[in-house]
Write an enzyme that holds these catalytic residues in place. Structure first.
Site, PDB file in Angstrom:
ATOM      1  N   GLU A 102       0.735  -1.027   0.015  1.00  0.00           N
ATOM      2  CA  GLU A 102       0.063   0.197  -0.373  1.00  0.00           C
ATOM      3  C   GLU A 102       1.176   1.176   0.423  1.00  0.00           C
ATOM      4  O   GLU A 102       2.003   1.436   0.058  1.00  0.00           O
ATOM      5  CB  GLU A 102      -1.121  -0.009   0.519  1.00  0.00           C
ATOM      6  CG  GLU A 102      -2.286  -0.526   1.447  1.00  0.00           C
ATOM      7  CD  GLU A 102      -3.589   0.690   0.472  1.00  0.00           C
ATOM      8  OE1 GLU A 102      -2.720   1.482  -0.778  1.00  0.00           O
ATOM      9  OE2 GLU A 102      -3.868   1.181   0.292  1.00  0.00           O
ATOM     10  N   ASP A 106      -3.787   5.501   6.488  1.00  0.00           N
ATOM     11  CA  ASP A 106      -4.625   6.403   6.819  1.00  0.00           C
ATOM     12  C   ASP A 106      -6.111   5.731   7.989  1.00  0.00           C
ATOM     13  O   ASP A 106      -5.546   5.862   9.183  1.00  0.00           O
ATOM     14  CB  ASP A 106      -5.886   6.914   5.831  1.00  0.00           C
ATOM     15  CG  ASP A 106      -5.546   8.906   6.158  1.00  0.00           C
ATOM     16  OD1 ASP A 106      -5.059   8.900   7.295  1.00  0.00           O
ATOM     17  OD2 ASP A 106      -6.613   8.983   5.487  1.00  0.00           O
ATOM     18  N   PHE A 155      -1.864  16.506   4.055  1.00  0.00           N
ATOM     19  CA  PHE A 155      -2.413  15.363   2.963  1.00  0.00           C
ATOM     20  C   PHE A 155      -1.071  15.448   1.881  1.00  0.00           C
ATOM     21  O   PHE A 155      -0.391  16.283   1.726  1.00  0.00           O
ATOM     22  CB  PHE A 155      -3.249  16.123   2.413  1.00  0.00           C
ATOM     23  CG  PHE A 155      -3.611  15.302   0.845  1.00  0.00           C
ATOM     24  CD1 PHE A 155      -4.509  14.290   1.354  1.00  0.00           C
ATOM     25  CD2 PHE A 155      -3.281  15.087  -0.557  1.00  0.00           C
ATOM     26  CE1 PHE A 155      -5.373  13.266  -0.659  1.00  0.00           C
ATOM     27  CE2 PHE A 155      -3.798  14.328  -1.169  1.00  0.00           C
ATOM     28  CZ  PHE A 155      -4.667  13.718  -0.951  1.00  0.00           C
ATOM     29  N   VAL A 156      -0.468  14.514   1.420  1.00  0.00           N
ATOM     30  CA  VAL A 156       0.474  14.393   1.113  1.00  0.00           C
ATOM     31  C   VAL A 156       0.875  13.737  -0.456  1.00  0.00           C
ATOM     32  O   VAL A 156      -0.523  12.706  -0.482  1.00  0.00           O
ATOM     33  CB  VAL A 156       1.795  12.694   2.354  1.00  0.00           C
ATOM     34  CG1 VAL A 156       1.722  13.188   3.120  1.00  0.00           C
ATOM     35  CG2 VAL A 156       1.490  12.039   2.088  1.00  0.00           C
TER      36      VAL A 156
HETATM   37  P1  5GP Z   1      -7.305   4.690   4.493  1.00  0.00           P
HETATM   38  O1  5GP Z   1      -8.250   5.551   4.790  1.00  0.00           O
HETATM   39  O2  5GP Z   1      -8.712   3.649   3.363  1.00  0.00           O
HETATM   40  O3  5GP Z   1      -6.944   3.852   4.897  1.00  0.00           O
HETATM   41  O4  5GP Z   1      -6.581   5.287   3.415  1.00  0.00           O
HETATM   42  C1  5GP Z   1      -6.895   5.158   1.892  1.00  0.00           C
HETATM   43  C2  5GP Z   1      -6.168   5.465   1.110  1.00  0.00           C
HETATM   44  O5  5GP Z   1      -6.653   7.001   1.032  1.00  0.00           O
HETATM   45  C3  5GP Z   1      -4.470   5.430   0.882  1.00  0.00           C
HETATM   46  O6  5GP Z   1      -4.238   4.072   0.197  1.00  0.00           O
HETATM   47  C4  5GP Z   1      -4.373   6.220  -0.055  1.00  0.00           C
HETATM   48  O7  5GP Z   1      -4.490   5.700  -1.605  1.00  0.00           O
HETATM   49  C5  5GP Z   1      -5.754   7.516   0.343  1.00  0.00           C
HETATM   50  N1  5GP Z   1      -4.575   8.719   1.347  1.00  0.00           N
HETATM   51  C6  5GP Z   1      -4.580   8.385   2.412  1.00  0.00           C
HETATM   52  N2  5GP Z   1      -4.150   9.054   3.119  1.00  0.00           N
HETATM   53  C7  5GP Z   1      -3.711  10.128   2.128  1.00  0.00           C
HETATM   54  C8  5GP Z   1      -2.358  11.230   1.676  1.00  0.00           C
HETATM   55  O8  5GP Z   1      -1.661  12.042   2.556  1.00  0.00           O
HETATM   56  N3  5GP Z   1      -2.020  11.300   0.688  1.00  0.00           N
HETATM   57  C9  5GP Z   1      -3.398  10.395  -0.567  1.00  0.00           C
HETATM   58  N4  5GP Z   1      -2.381  11.289  -1.885  1.00  0.00           N
HETATM   59  N5  5GP Z   1      -3.830   9.811  -0.806  1.00  0.00           N
HETATM   60  C10 5GP Z   1      -4.346   9.038   0.489  1.00  0.00           C
HETATM   61 MG    MG Z   2      -4.016   2.856  -1.784  1.00  0.00          MG
END
Ligand code: 5GP
Ligand code: MG
Ligand code: MG
Length: 184
Positions: A102, A106, A155-156
């Site tokens: 992954e 997040d 947010f990266v």
């Molecule tokens: P989850 O919230 O389900 O753990 O994260 C799922 C997806 O959200 C990650 O695989 C990624 O694609 C996107 N995501 C979460 N945080 C960030 C962030 O800070 N930057 C970006 N570009 N995508 C994020």
């Molecule tokens: Mg992802």
């Protein structure tokens, strides 16, 4: 001169050099765990595609590679909480040792969903490798087995990670200027 993408960046969070060093370490750790076990690397599209390419070459395991495409974001910077499979894997994974790759962990929604999904499909074991971990925003009890870098609640973008599908090809991890996504 800065590229048009770099002009949108507020700061660099993880440099190319740091990425390279850490991914070599992750590759070494995976080699120790999986040599002789023919694991299946399973990348979560689209964000993992750059990390996946470097990680599989950093560990030189006899293994194969699959991708699954999921989404939960719809162009915003906060998760909708729902996970959709946009493209599923094409092979039987029963009895296989899966290494889920992954870009970032997040809320945990995506990986909690995928872990269940592959367990019900009969994986022998599931190991989660995430390049980035943002523990501040976790709502699901899911942890990664291997983490590249722990990042703050920002947010990266870059190194595979997008904002509205752009910035994936920046070769390092950075944070956008707030005005770039203002109004979302
Ligand atoms: P989850 O919230 O389900 O753990 O994260 C799922 C997806 O959200 C990650 O695989 C990624 O694609 C996107 N995501 C979460 N945080 C960030 C962030 O800070 N930057 C970006 N570009 N995508 C994020
Ligand atoms: Mg992802
Ligand atoms: Mg995204």
């Amino acid at each position: 001169m800065k590229s048009e993408m770099e002009q949108d960046l507020f700061k660099v969070l993880v440099t190319e050099e740091q990425l390279k060093r850490r991914i070599a370490e992750l590759g070494g750790a995976l080699y120790e765990r999986f040599a002789g076990k023919n694991p299946l690397f399973l990348g979560v599209l689209k964000g993992s595609f750059v990390f996946m390419a470097d990680l599989v070459r950093a560990c030189q395991l006899k293994s194969d590679v699959e991708f699954i495409a999921v989404s939960s974001y719809e162009n915003a910077t906060v998760s909708s909480g729902r996970v959709h499979i946009n493209h599923d894997i094409q092979q039987d994974i029963s009895g296989r040792h899966l290494i889920i790759v992954e870009d970032i962990l997040d809320s945990g929604n995506t990986l909690a969903f995928l872990k269940d999904y592959f367990l019900t499909k009969g994986a022998a074991s599931i190991t989660i490798v995430t390049l980035l971990d943002k523990p501040a925003r976790r709502t699901k009890a899911v942890t990664a087995d291997l983490v590249g870098f722990t990042v703050p609640d920002e947010f990266v973008v870059g190194y595979g990670l997008d904002y509205a599908q752009a910035y994936r090809n920046i070769p390092y991890i950075g944070v956008l200027k707030p005005e770039v996504y203002a109004g979302q």
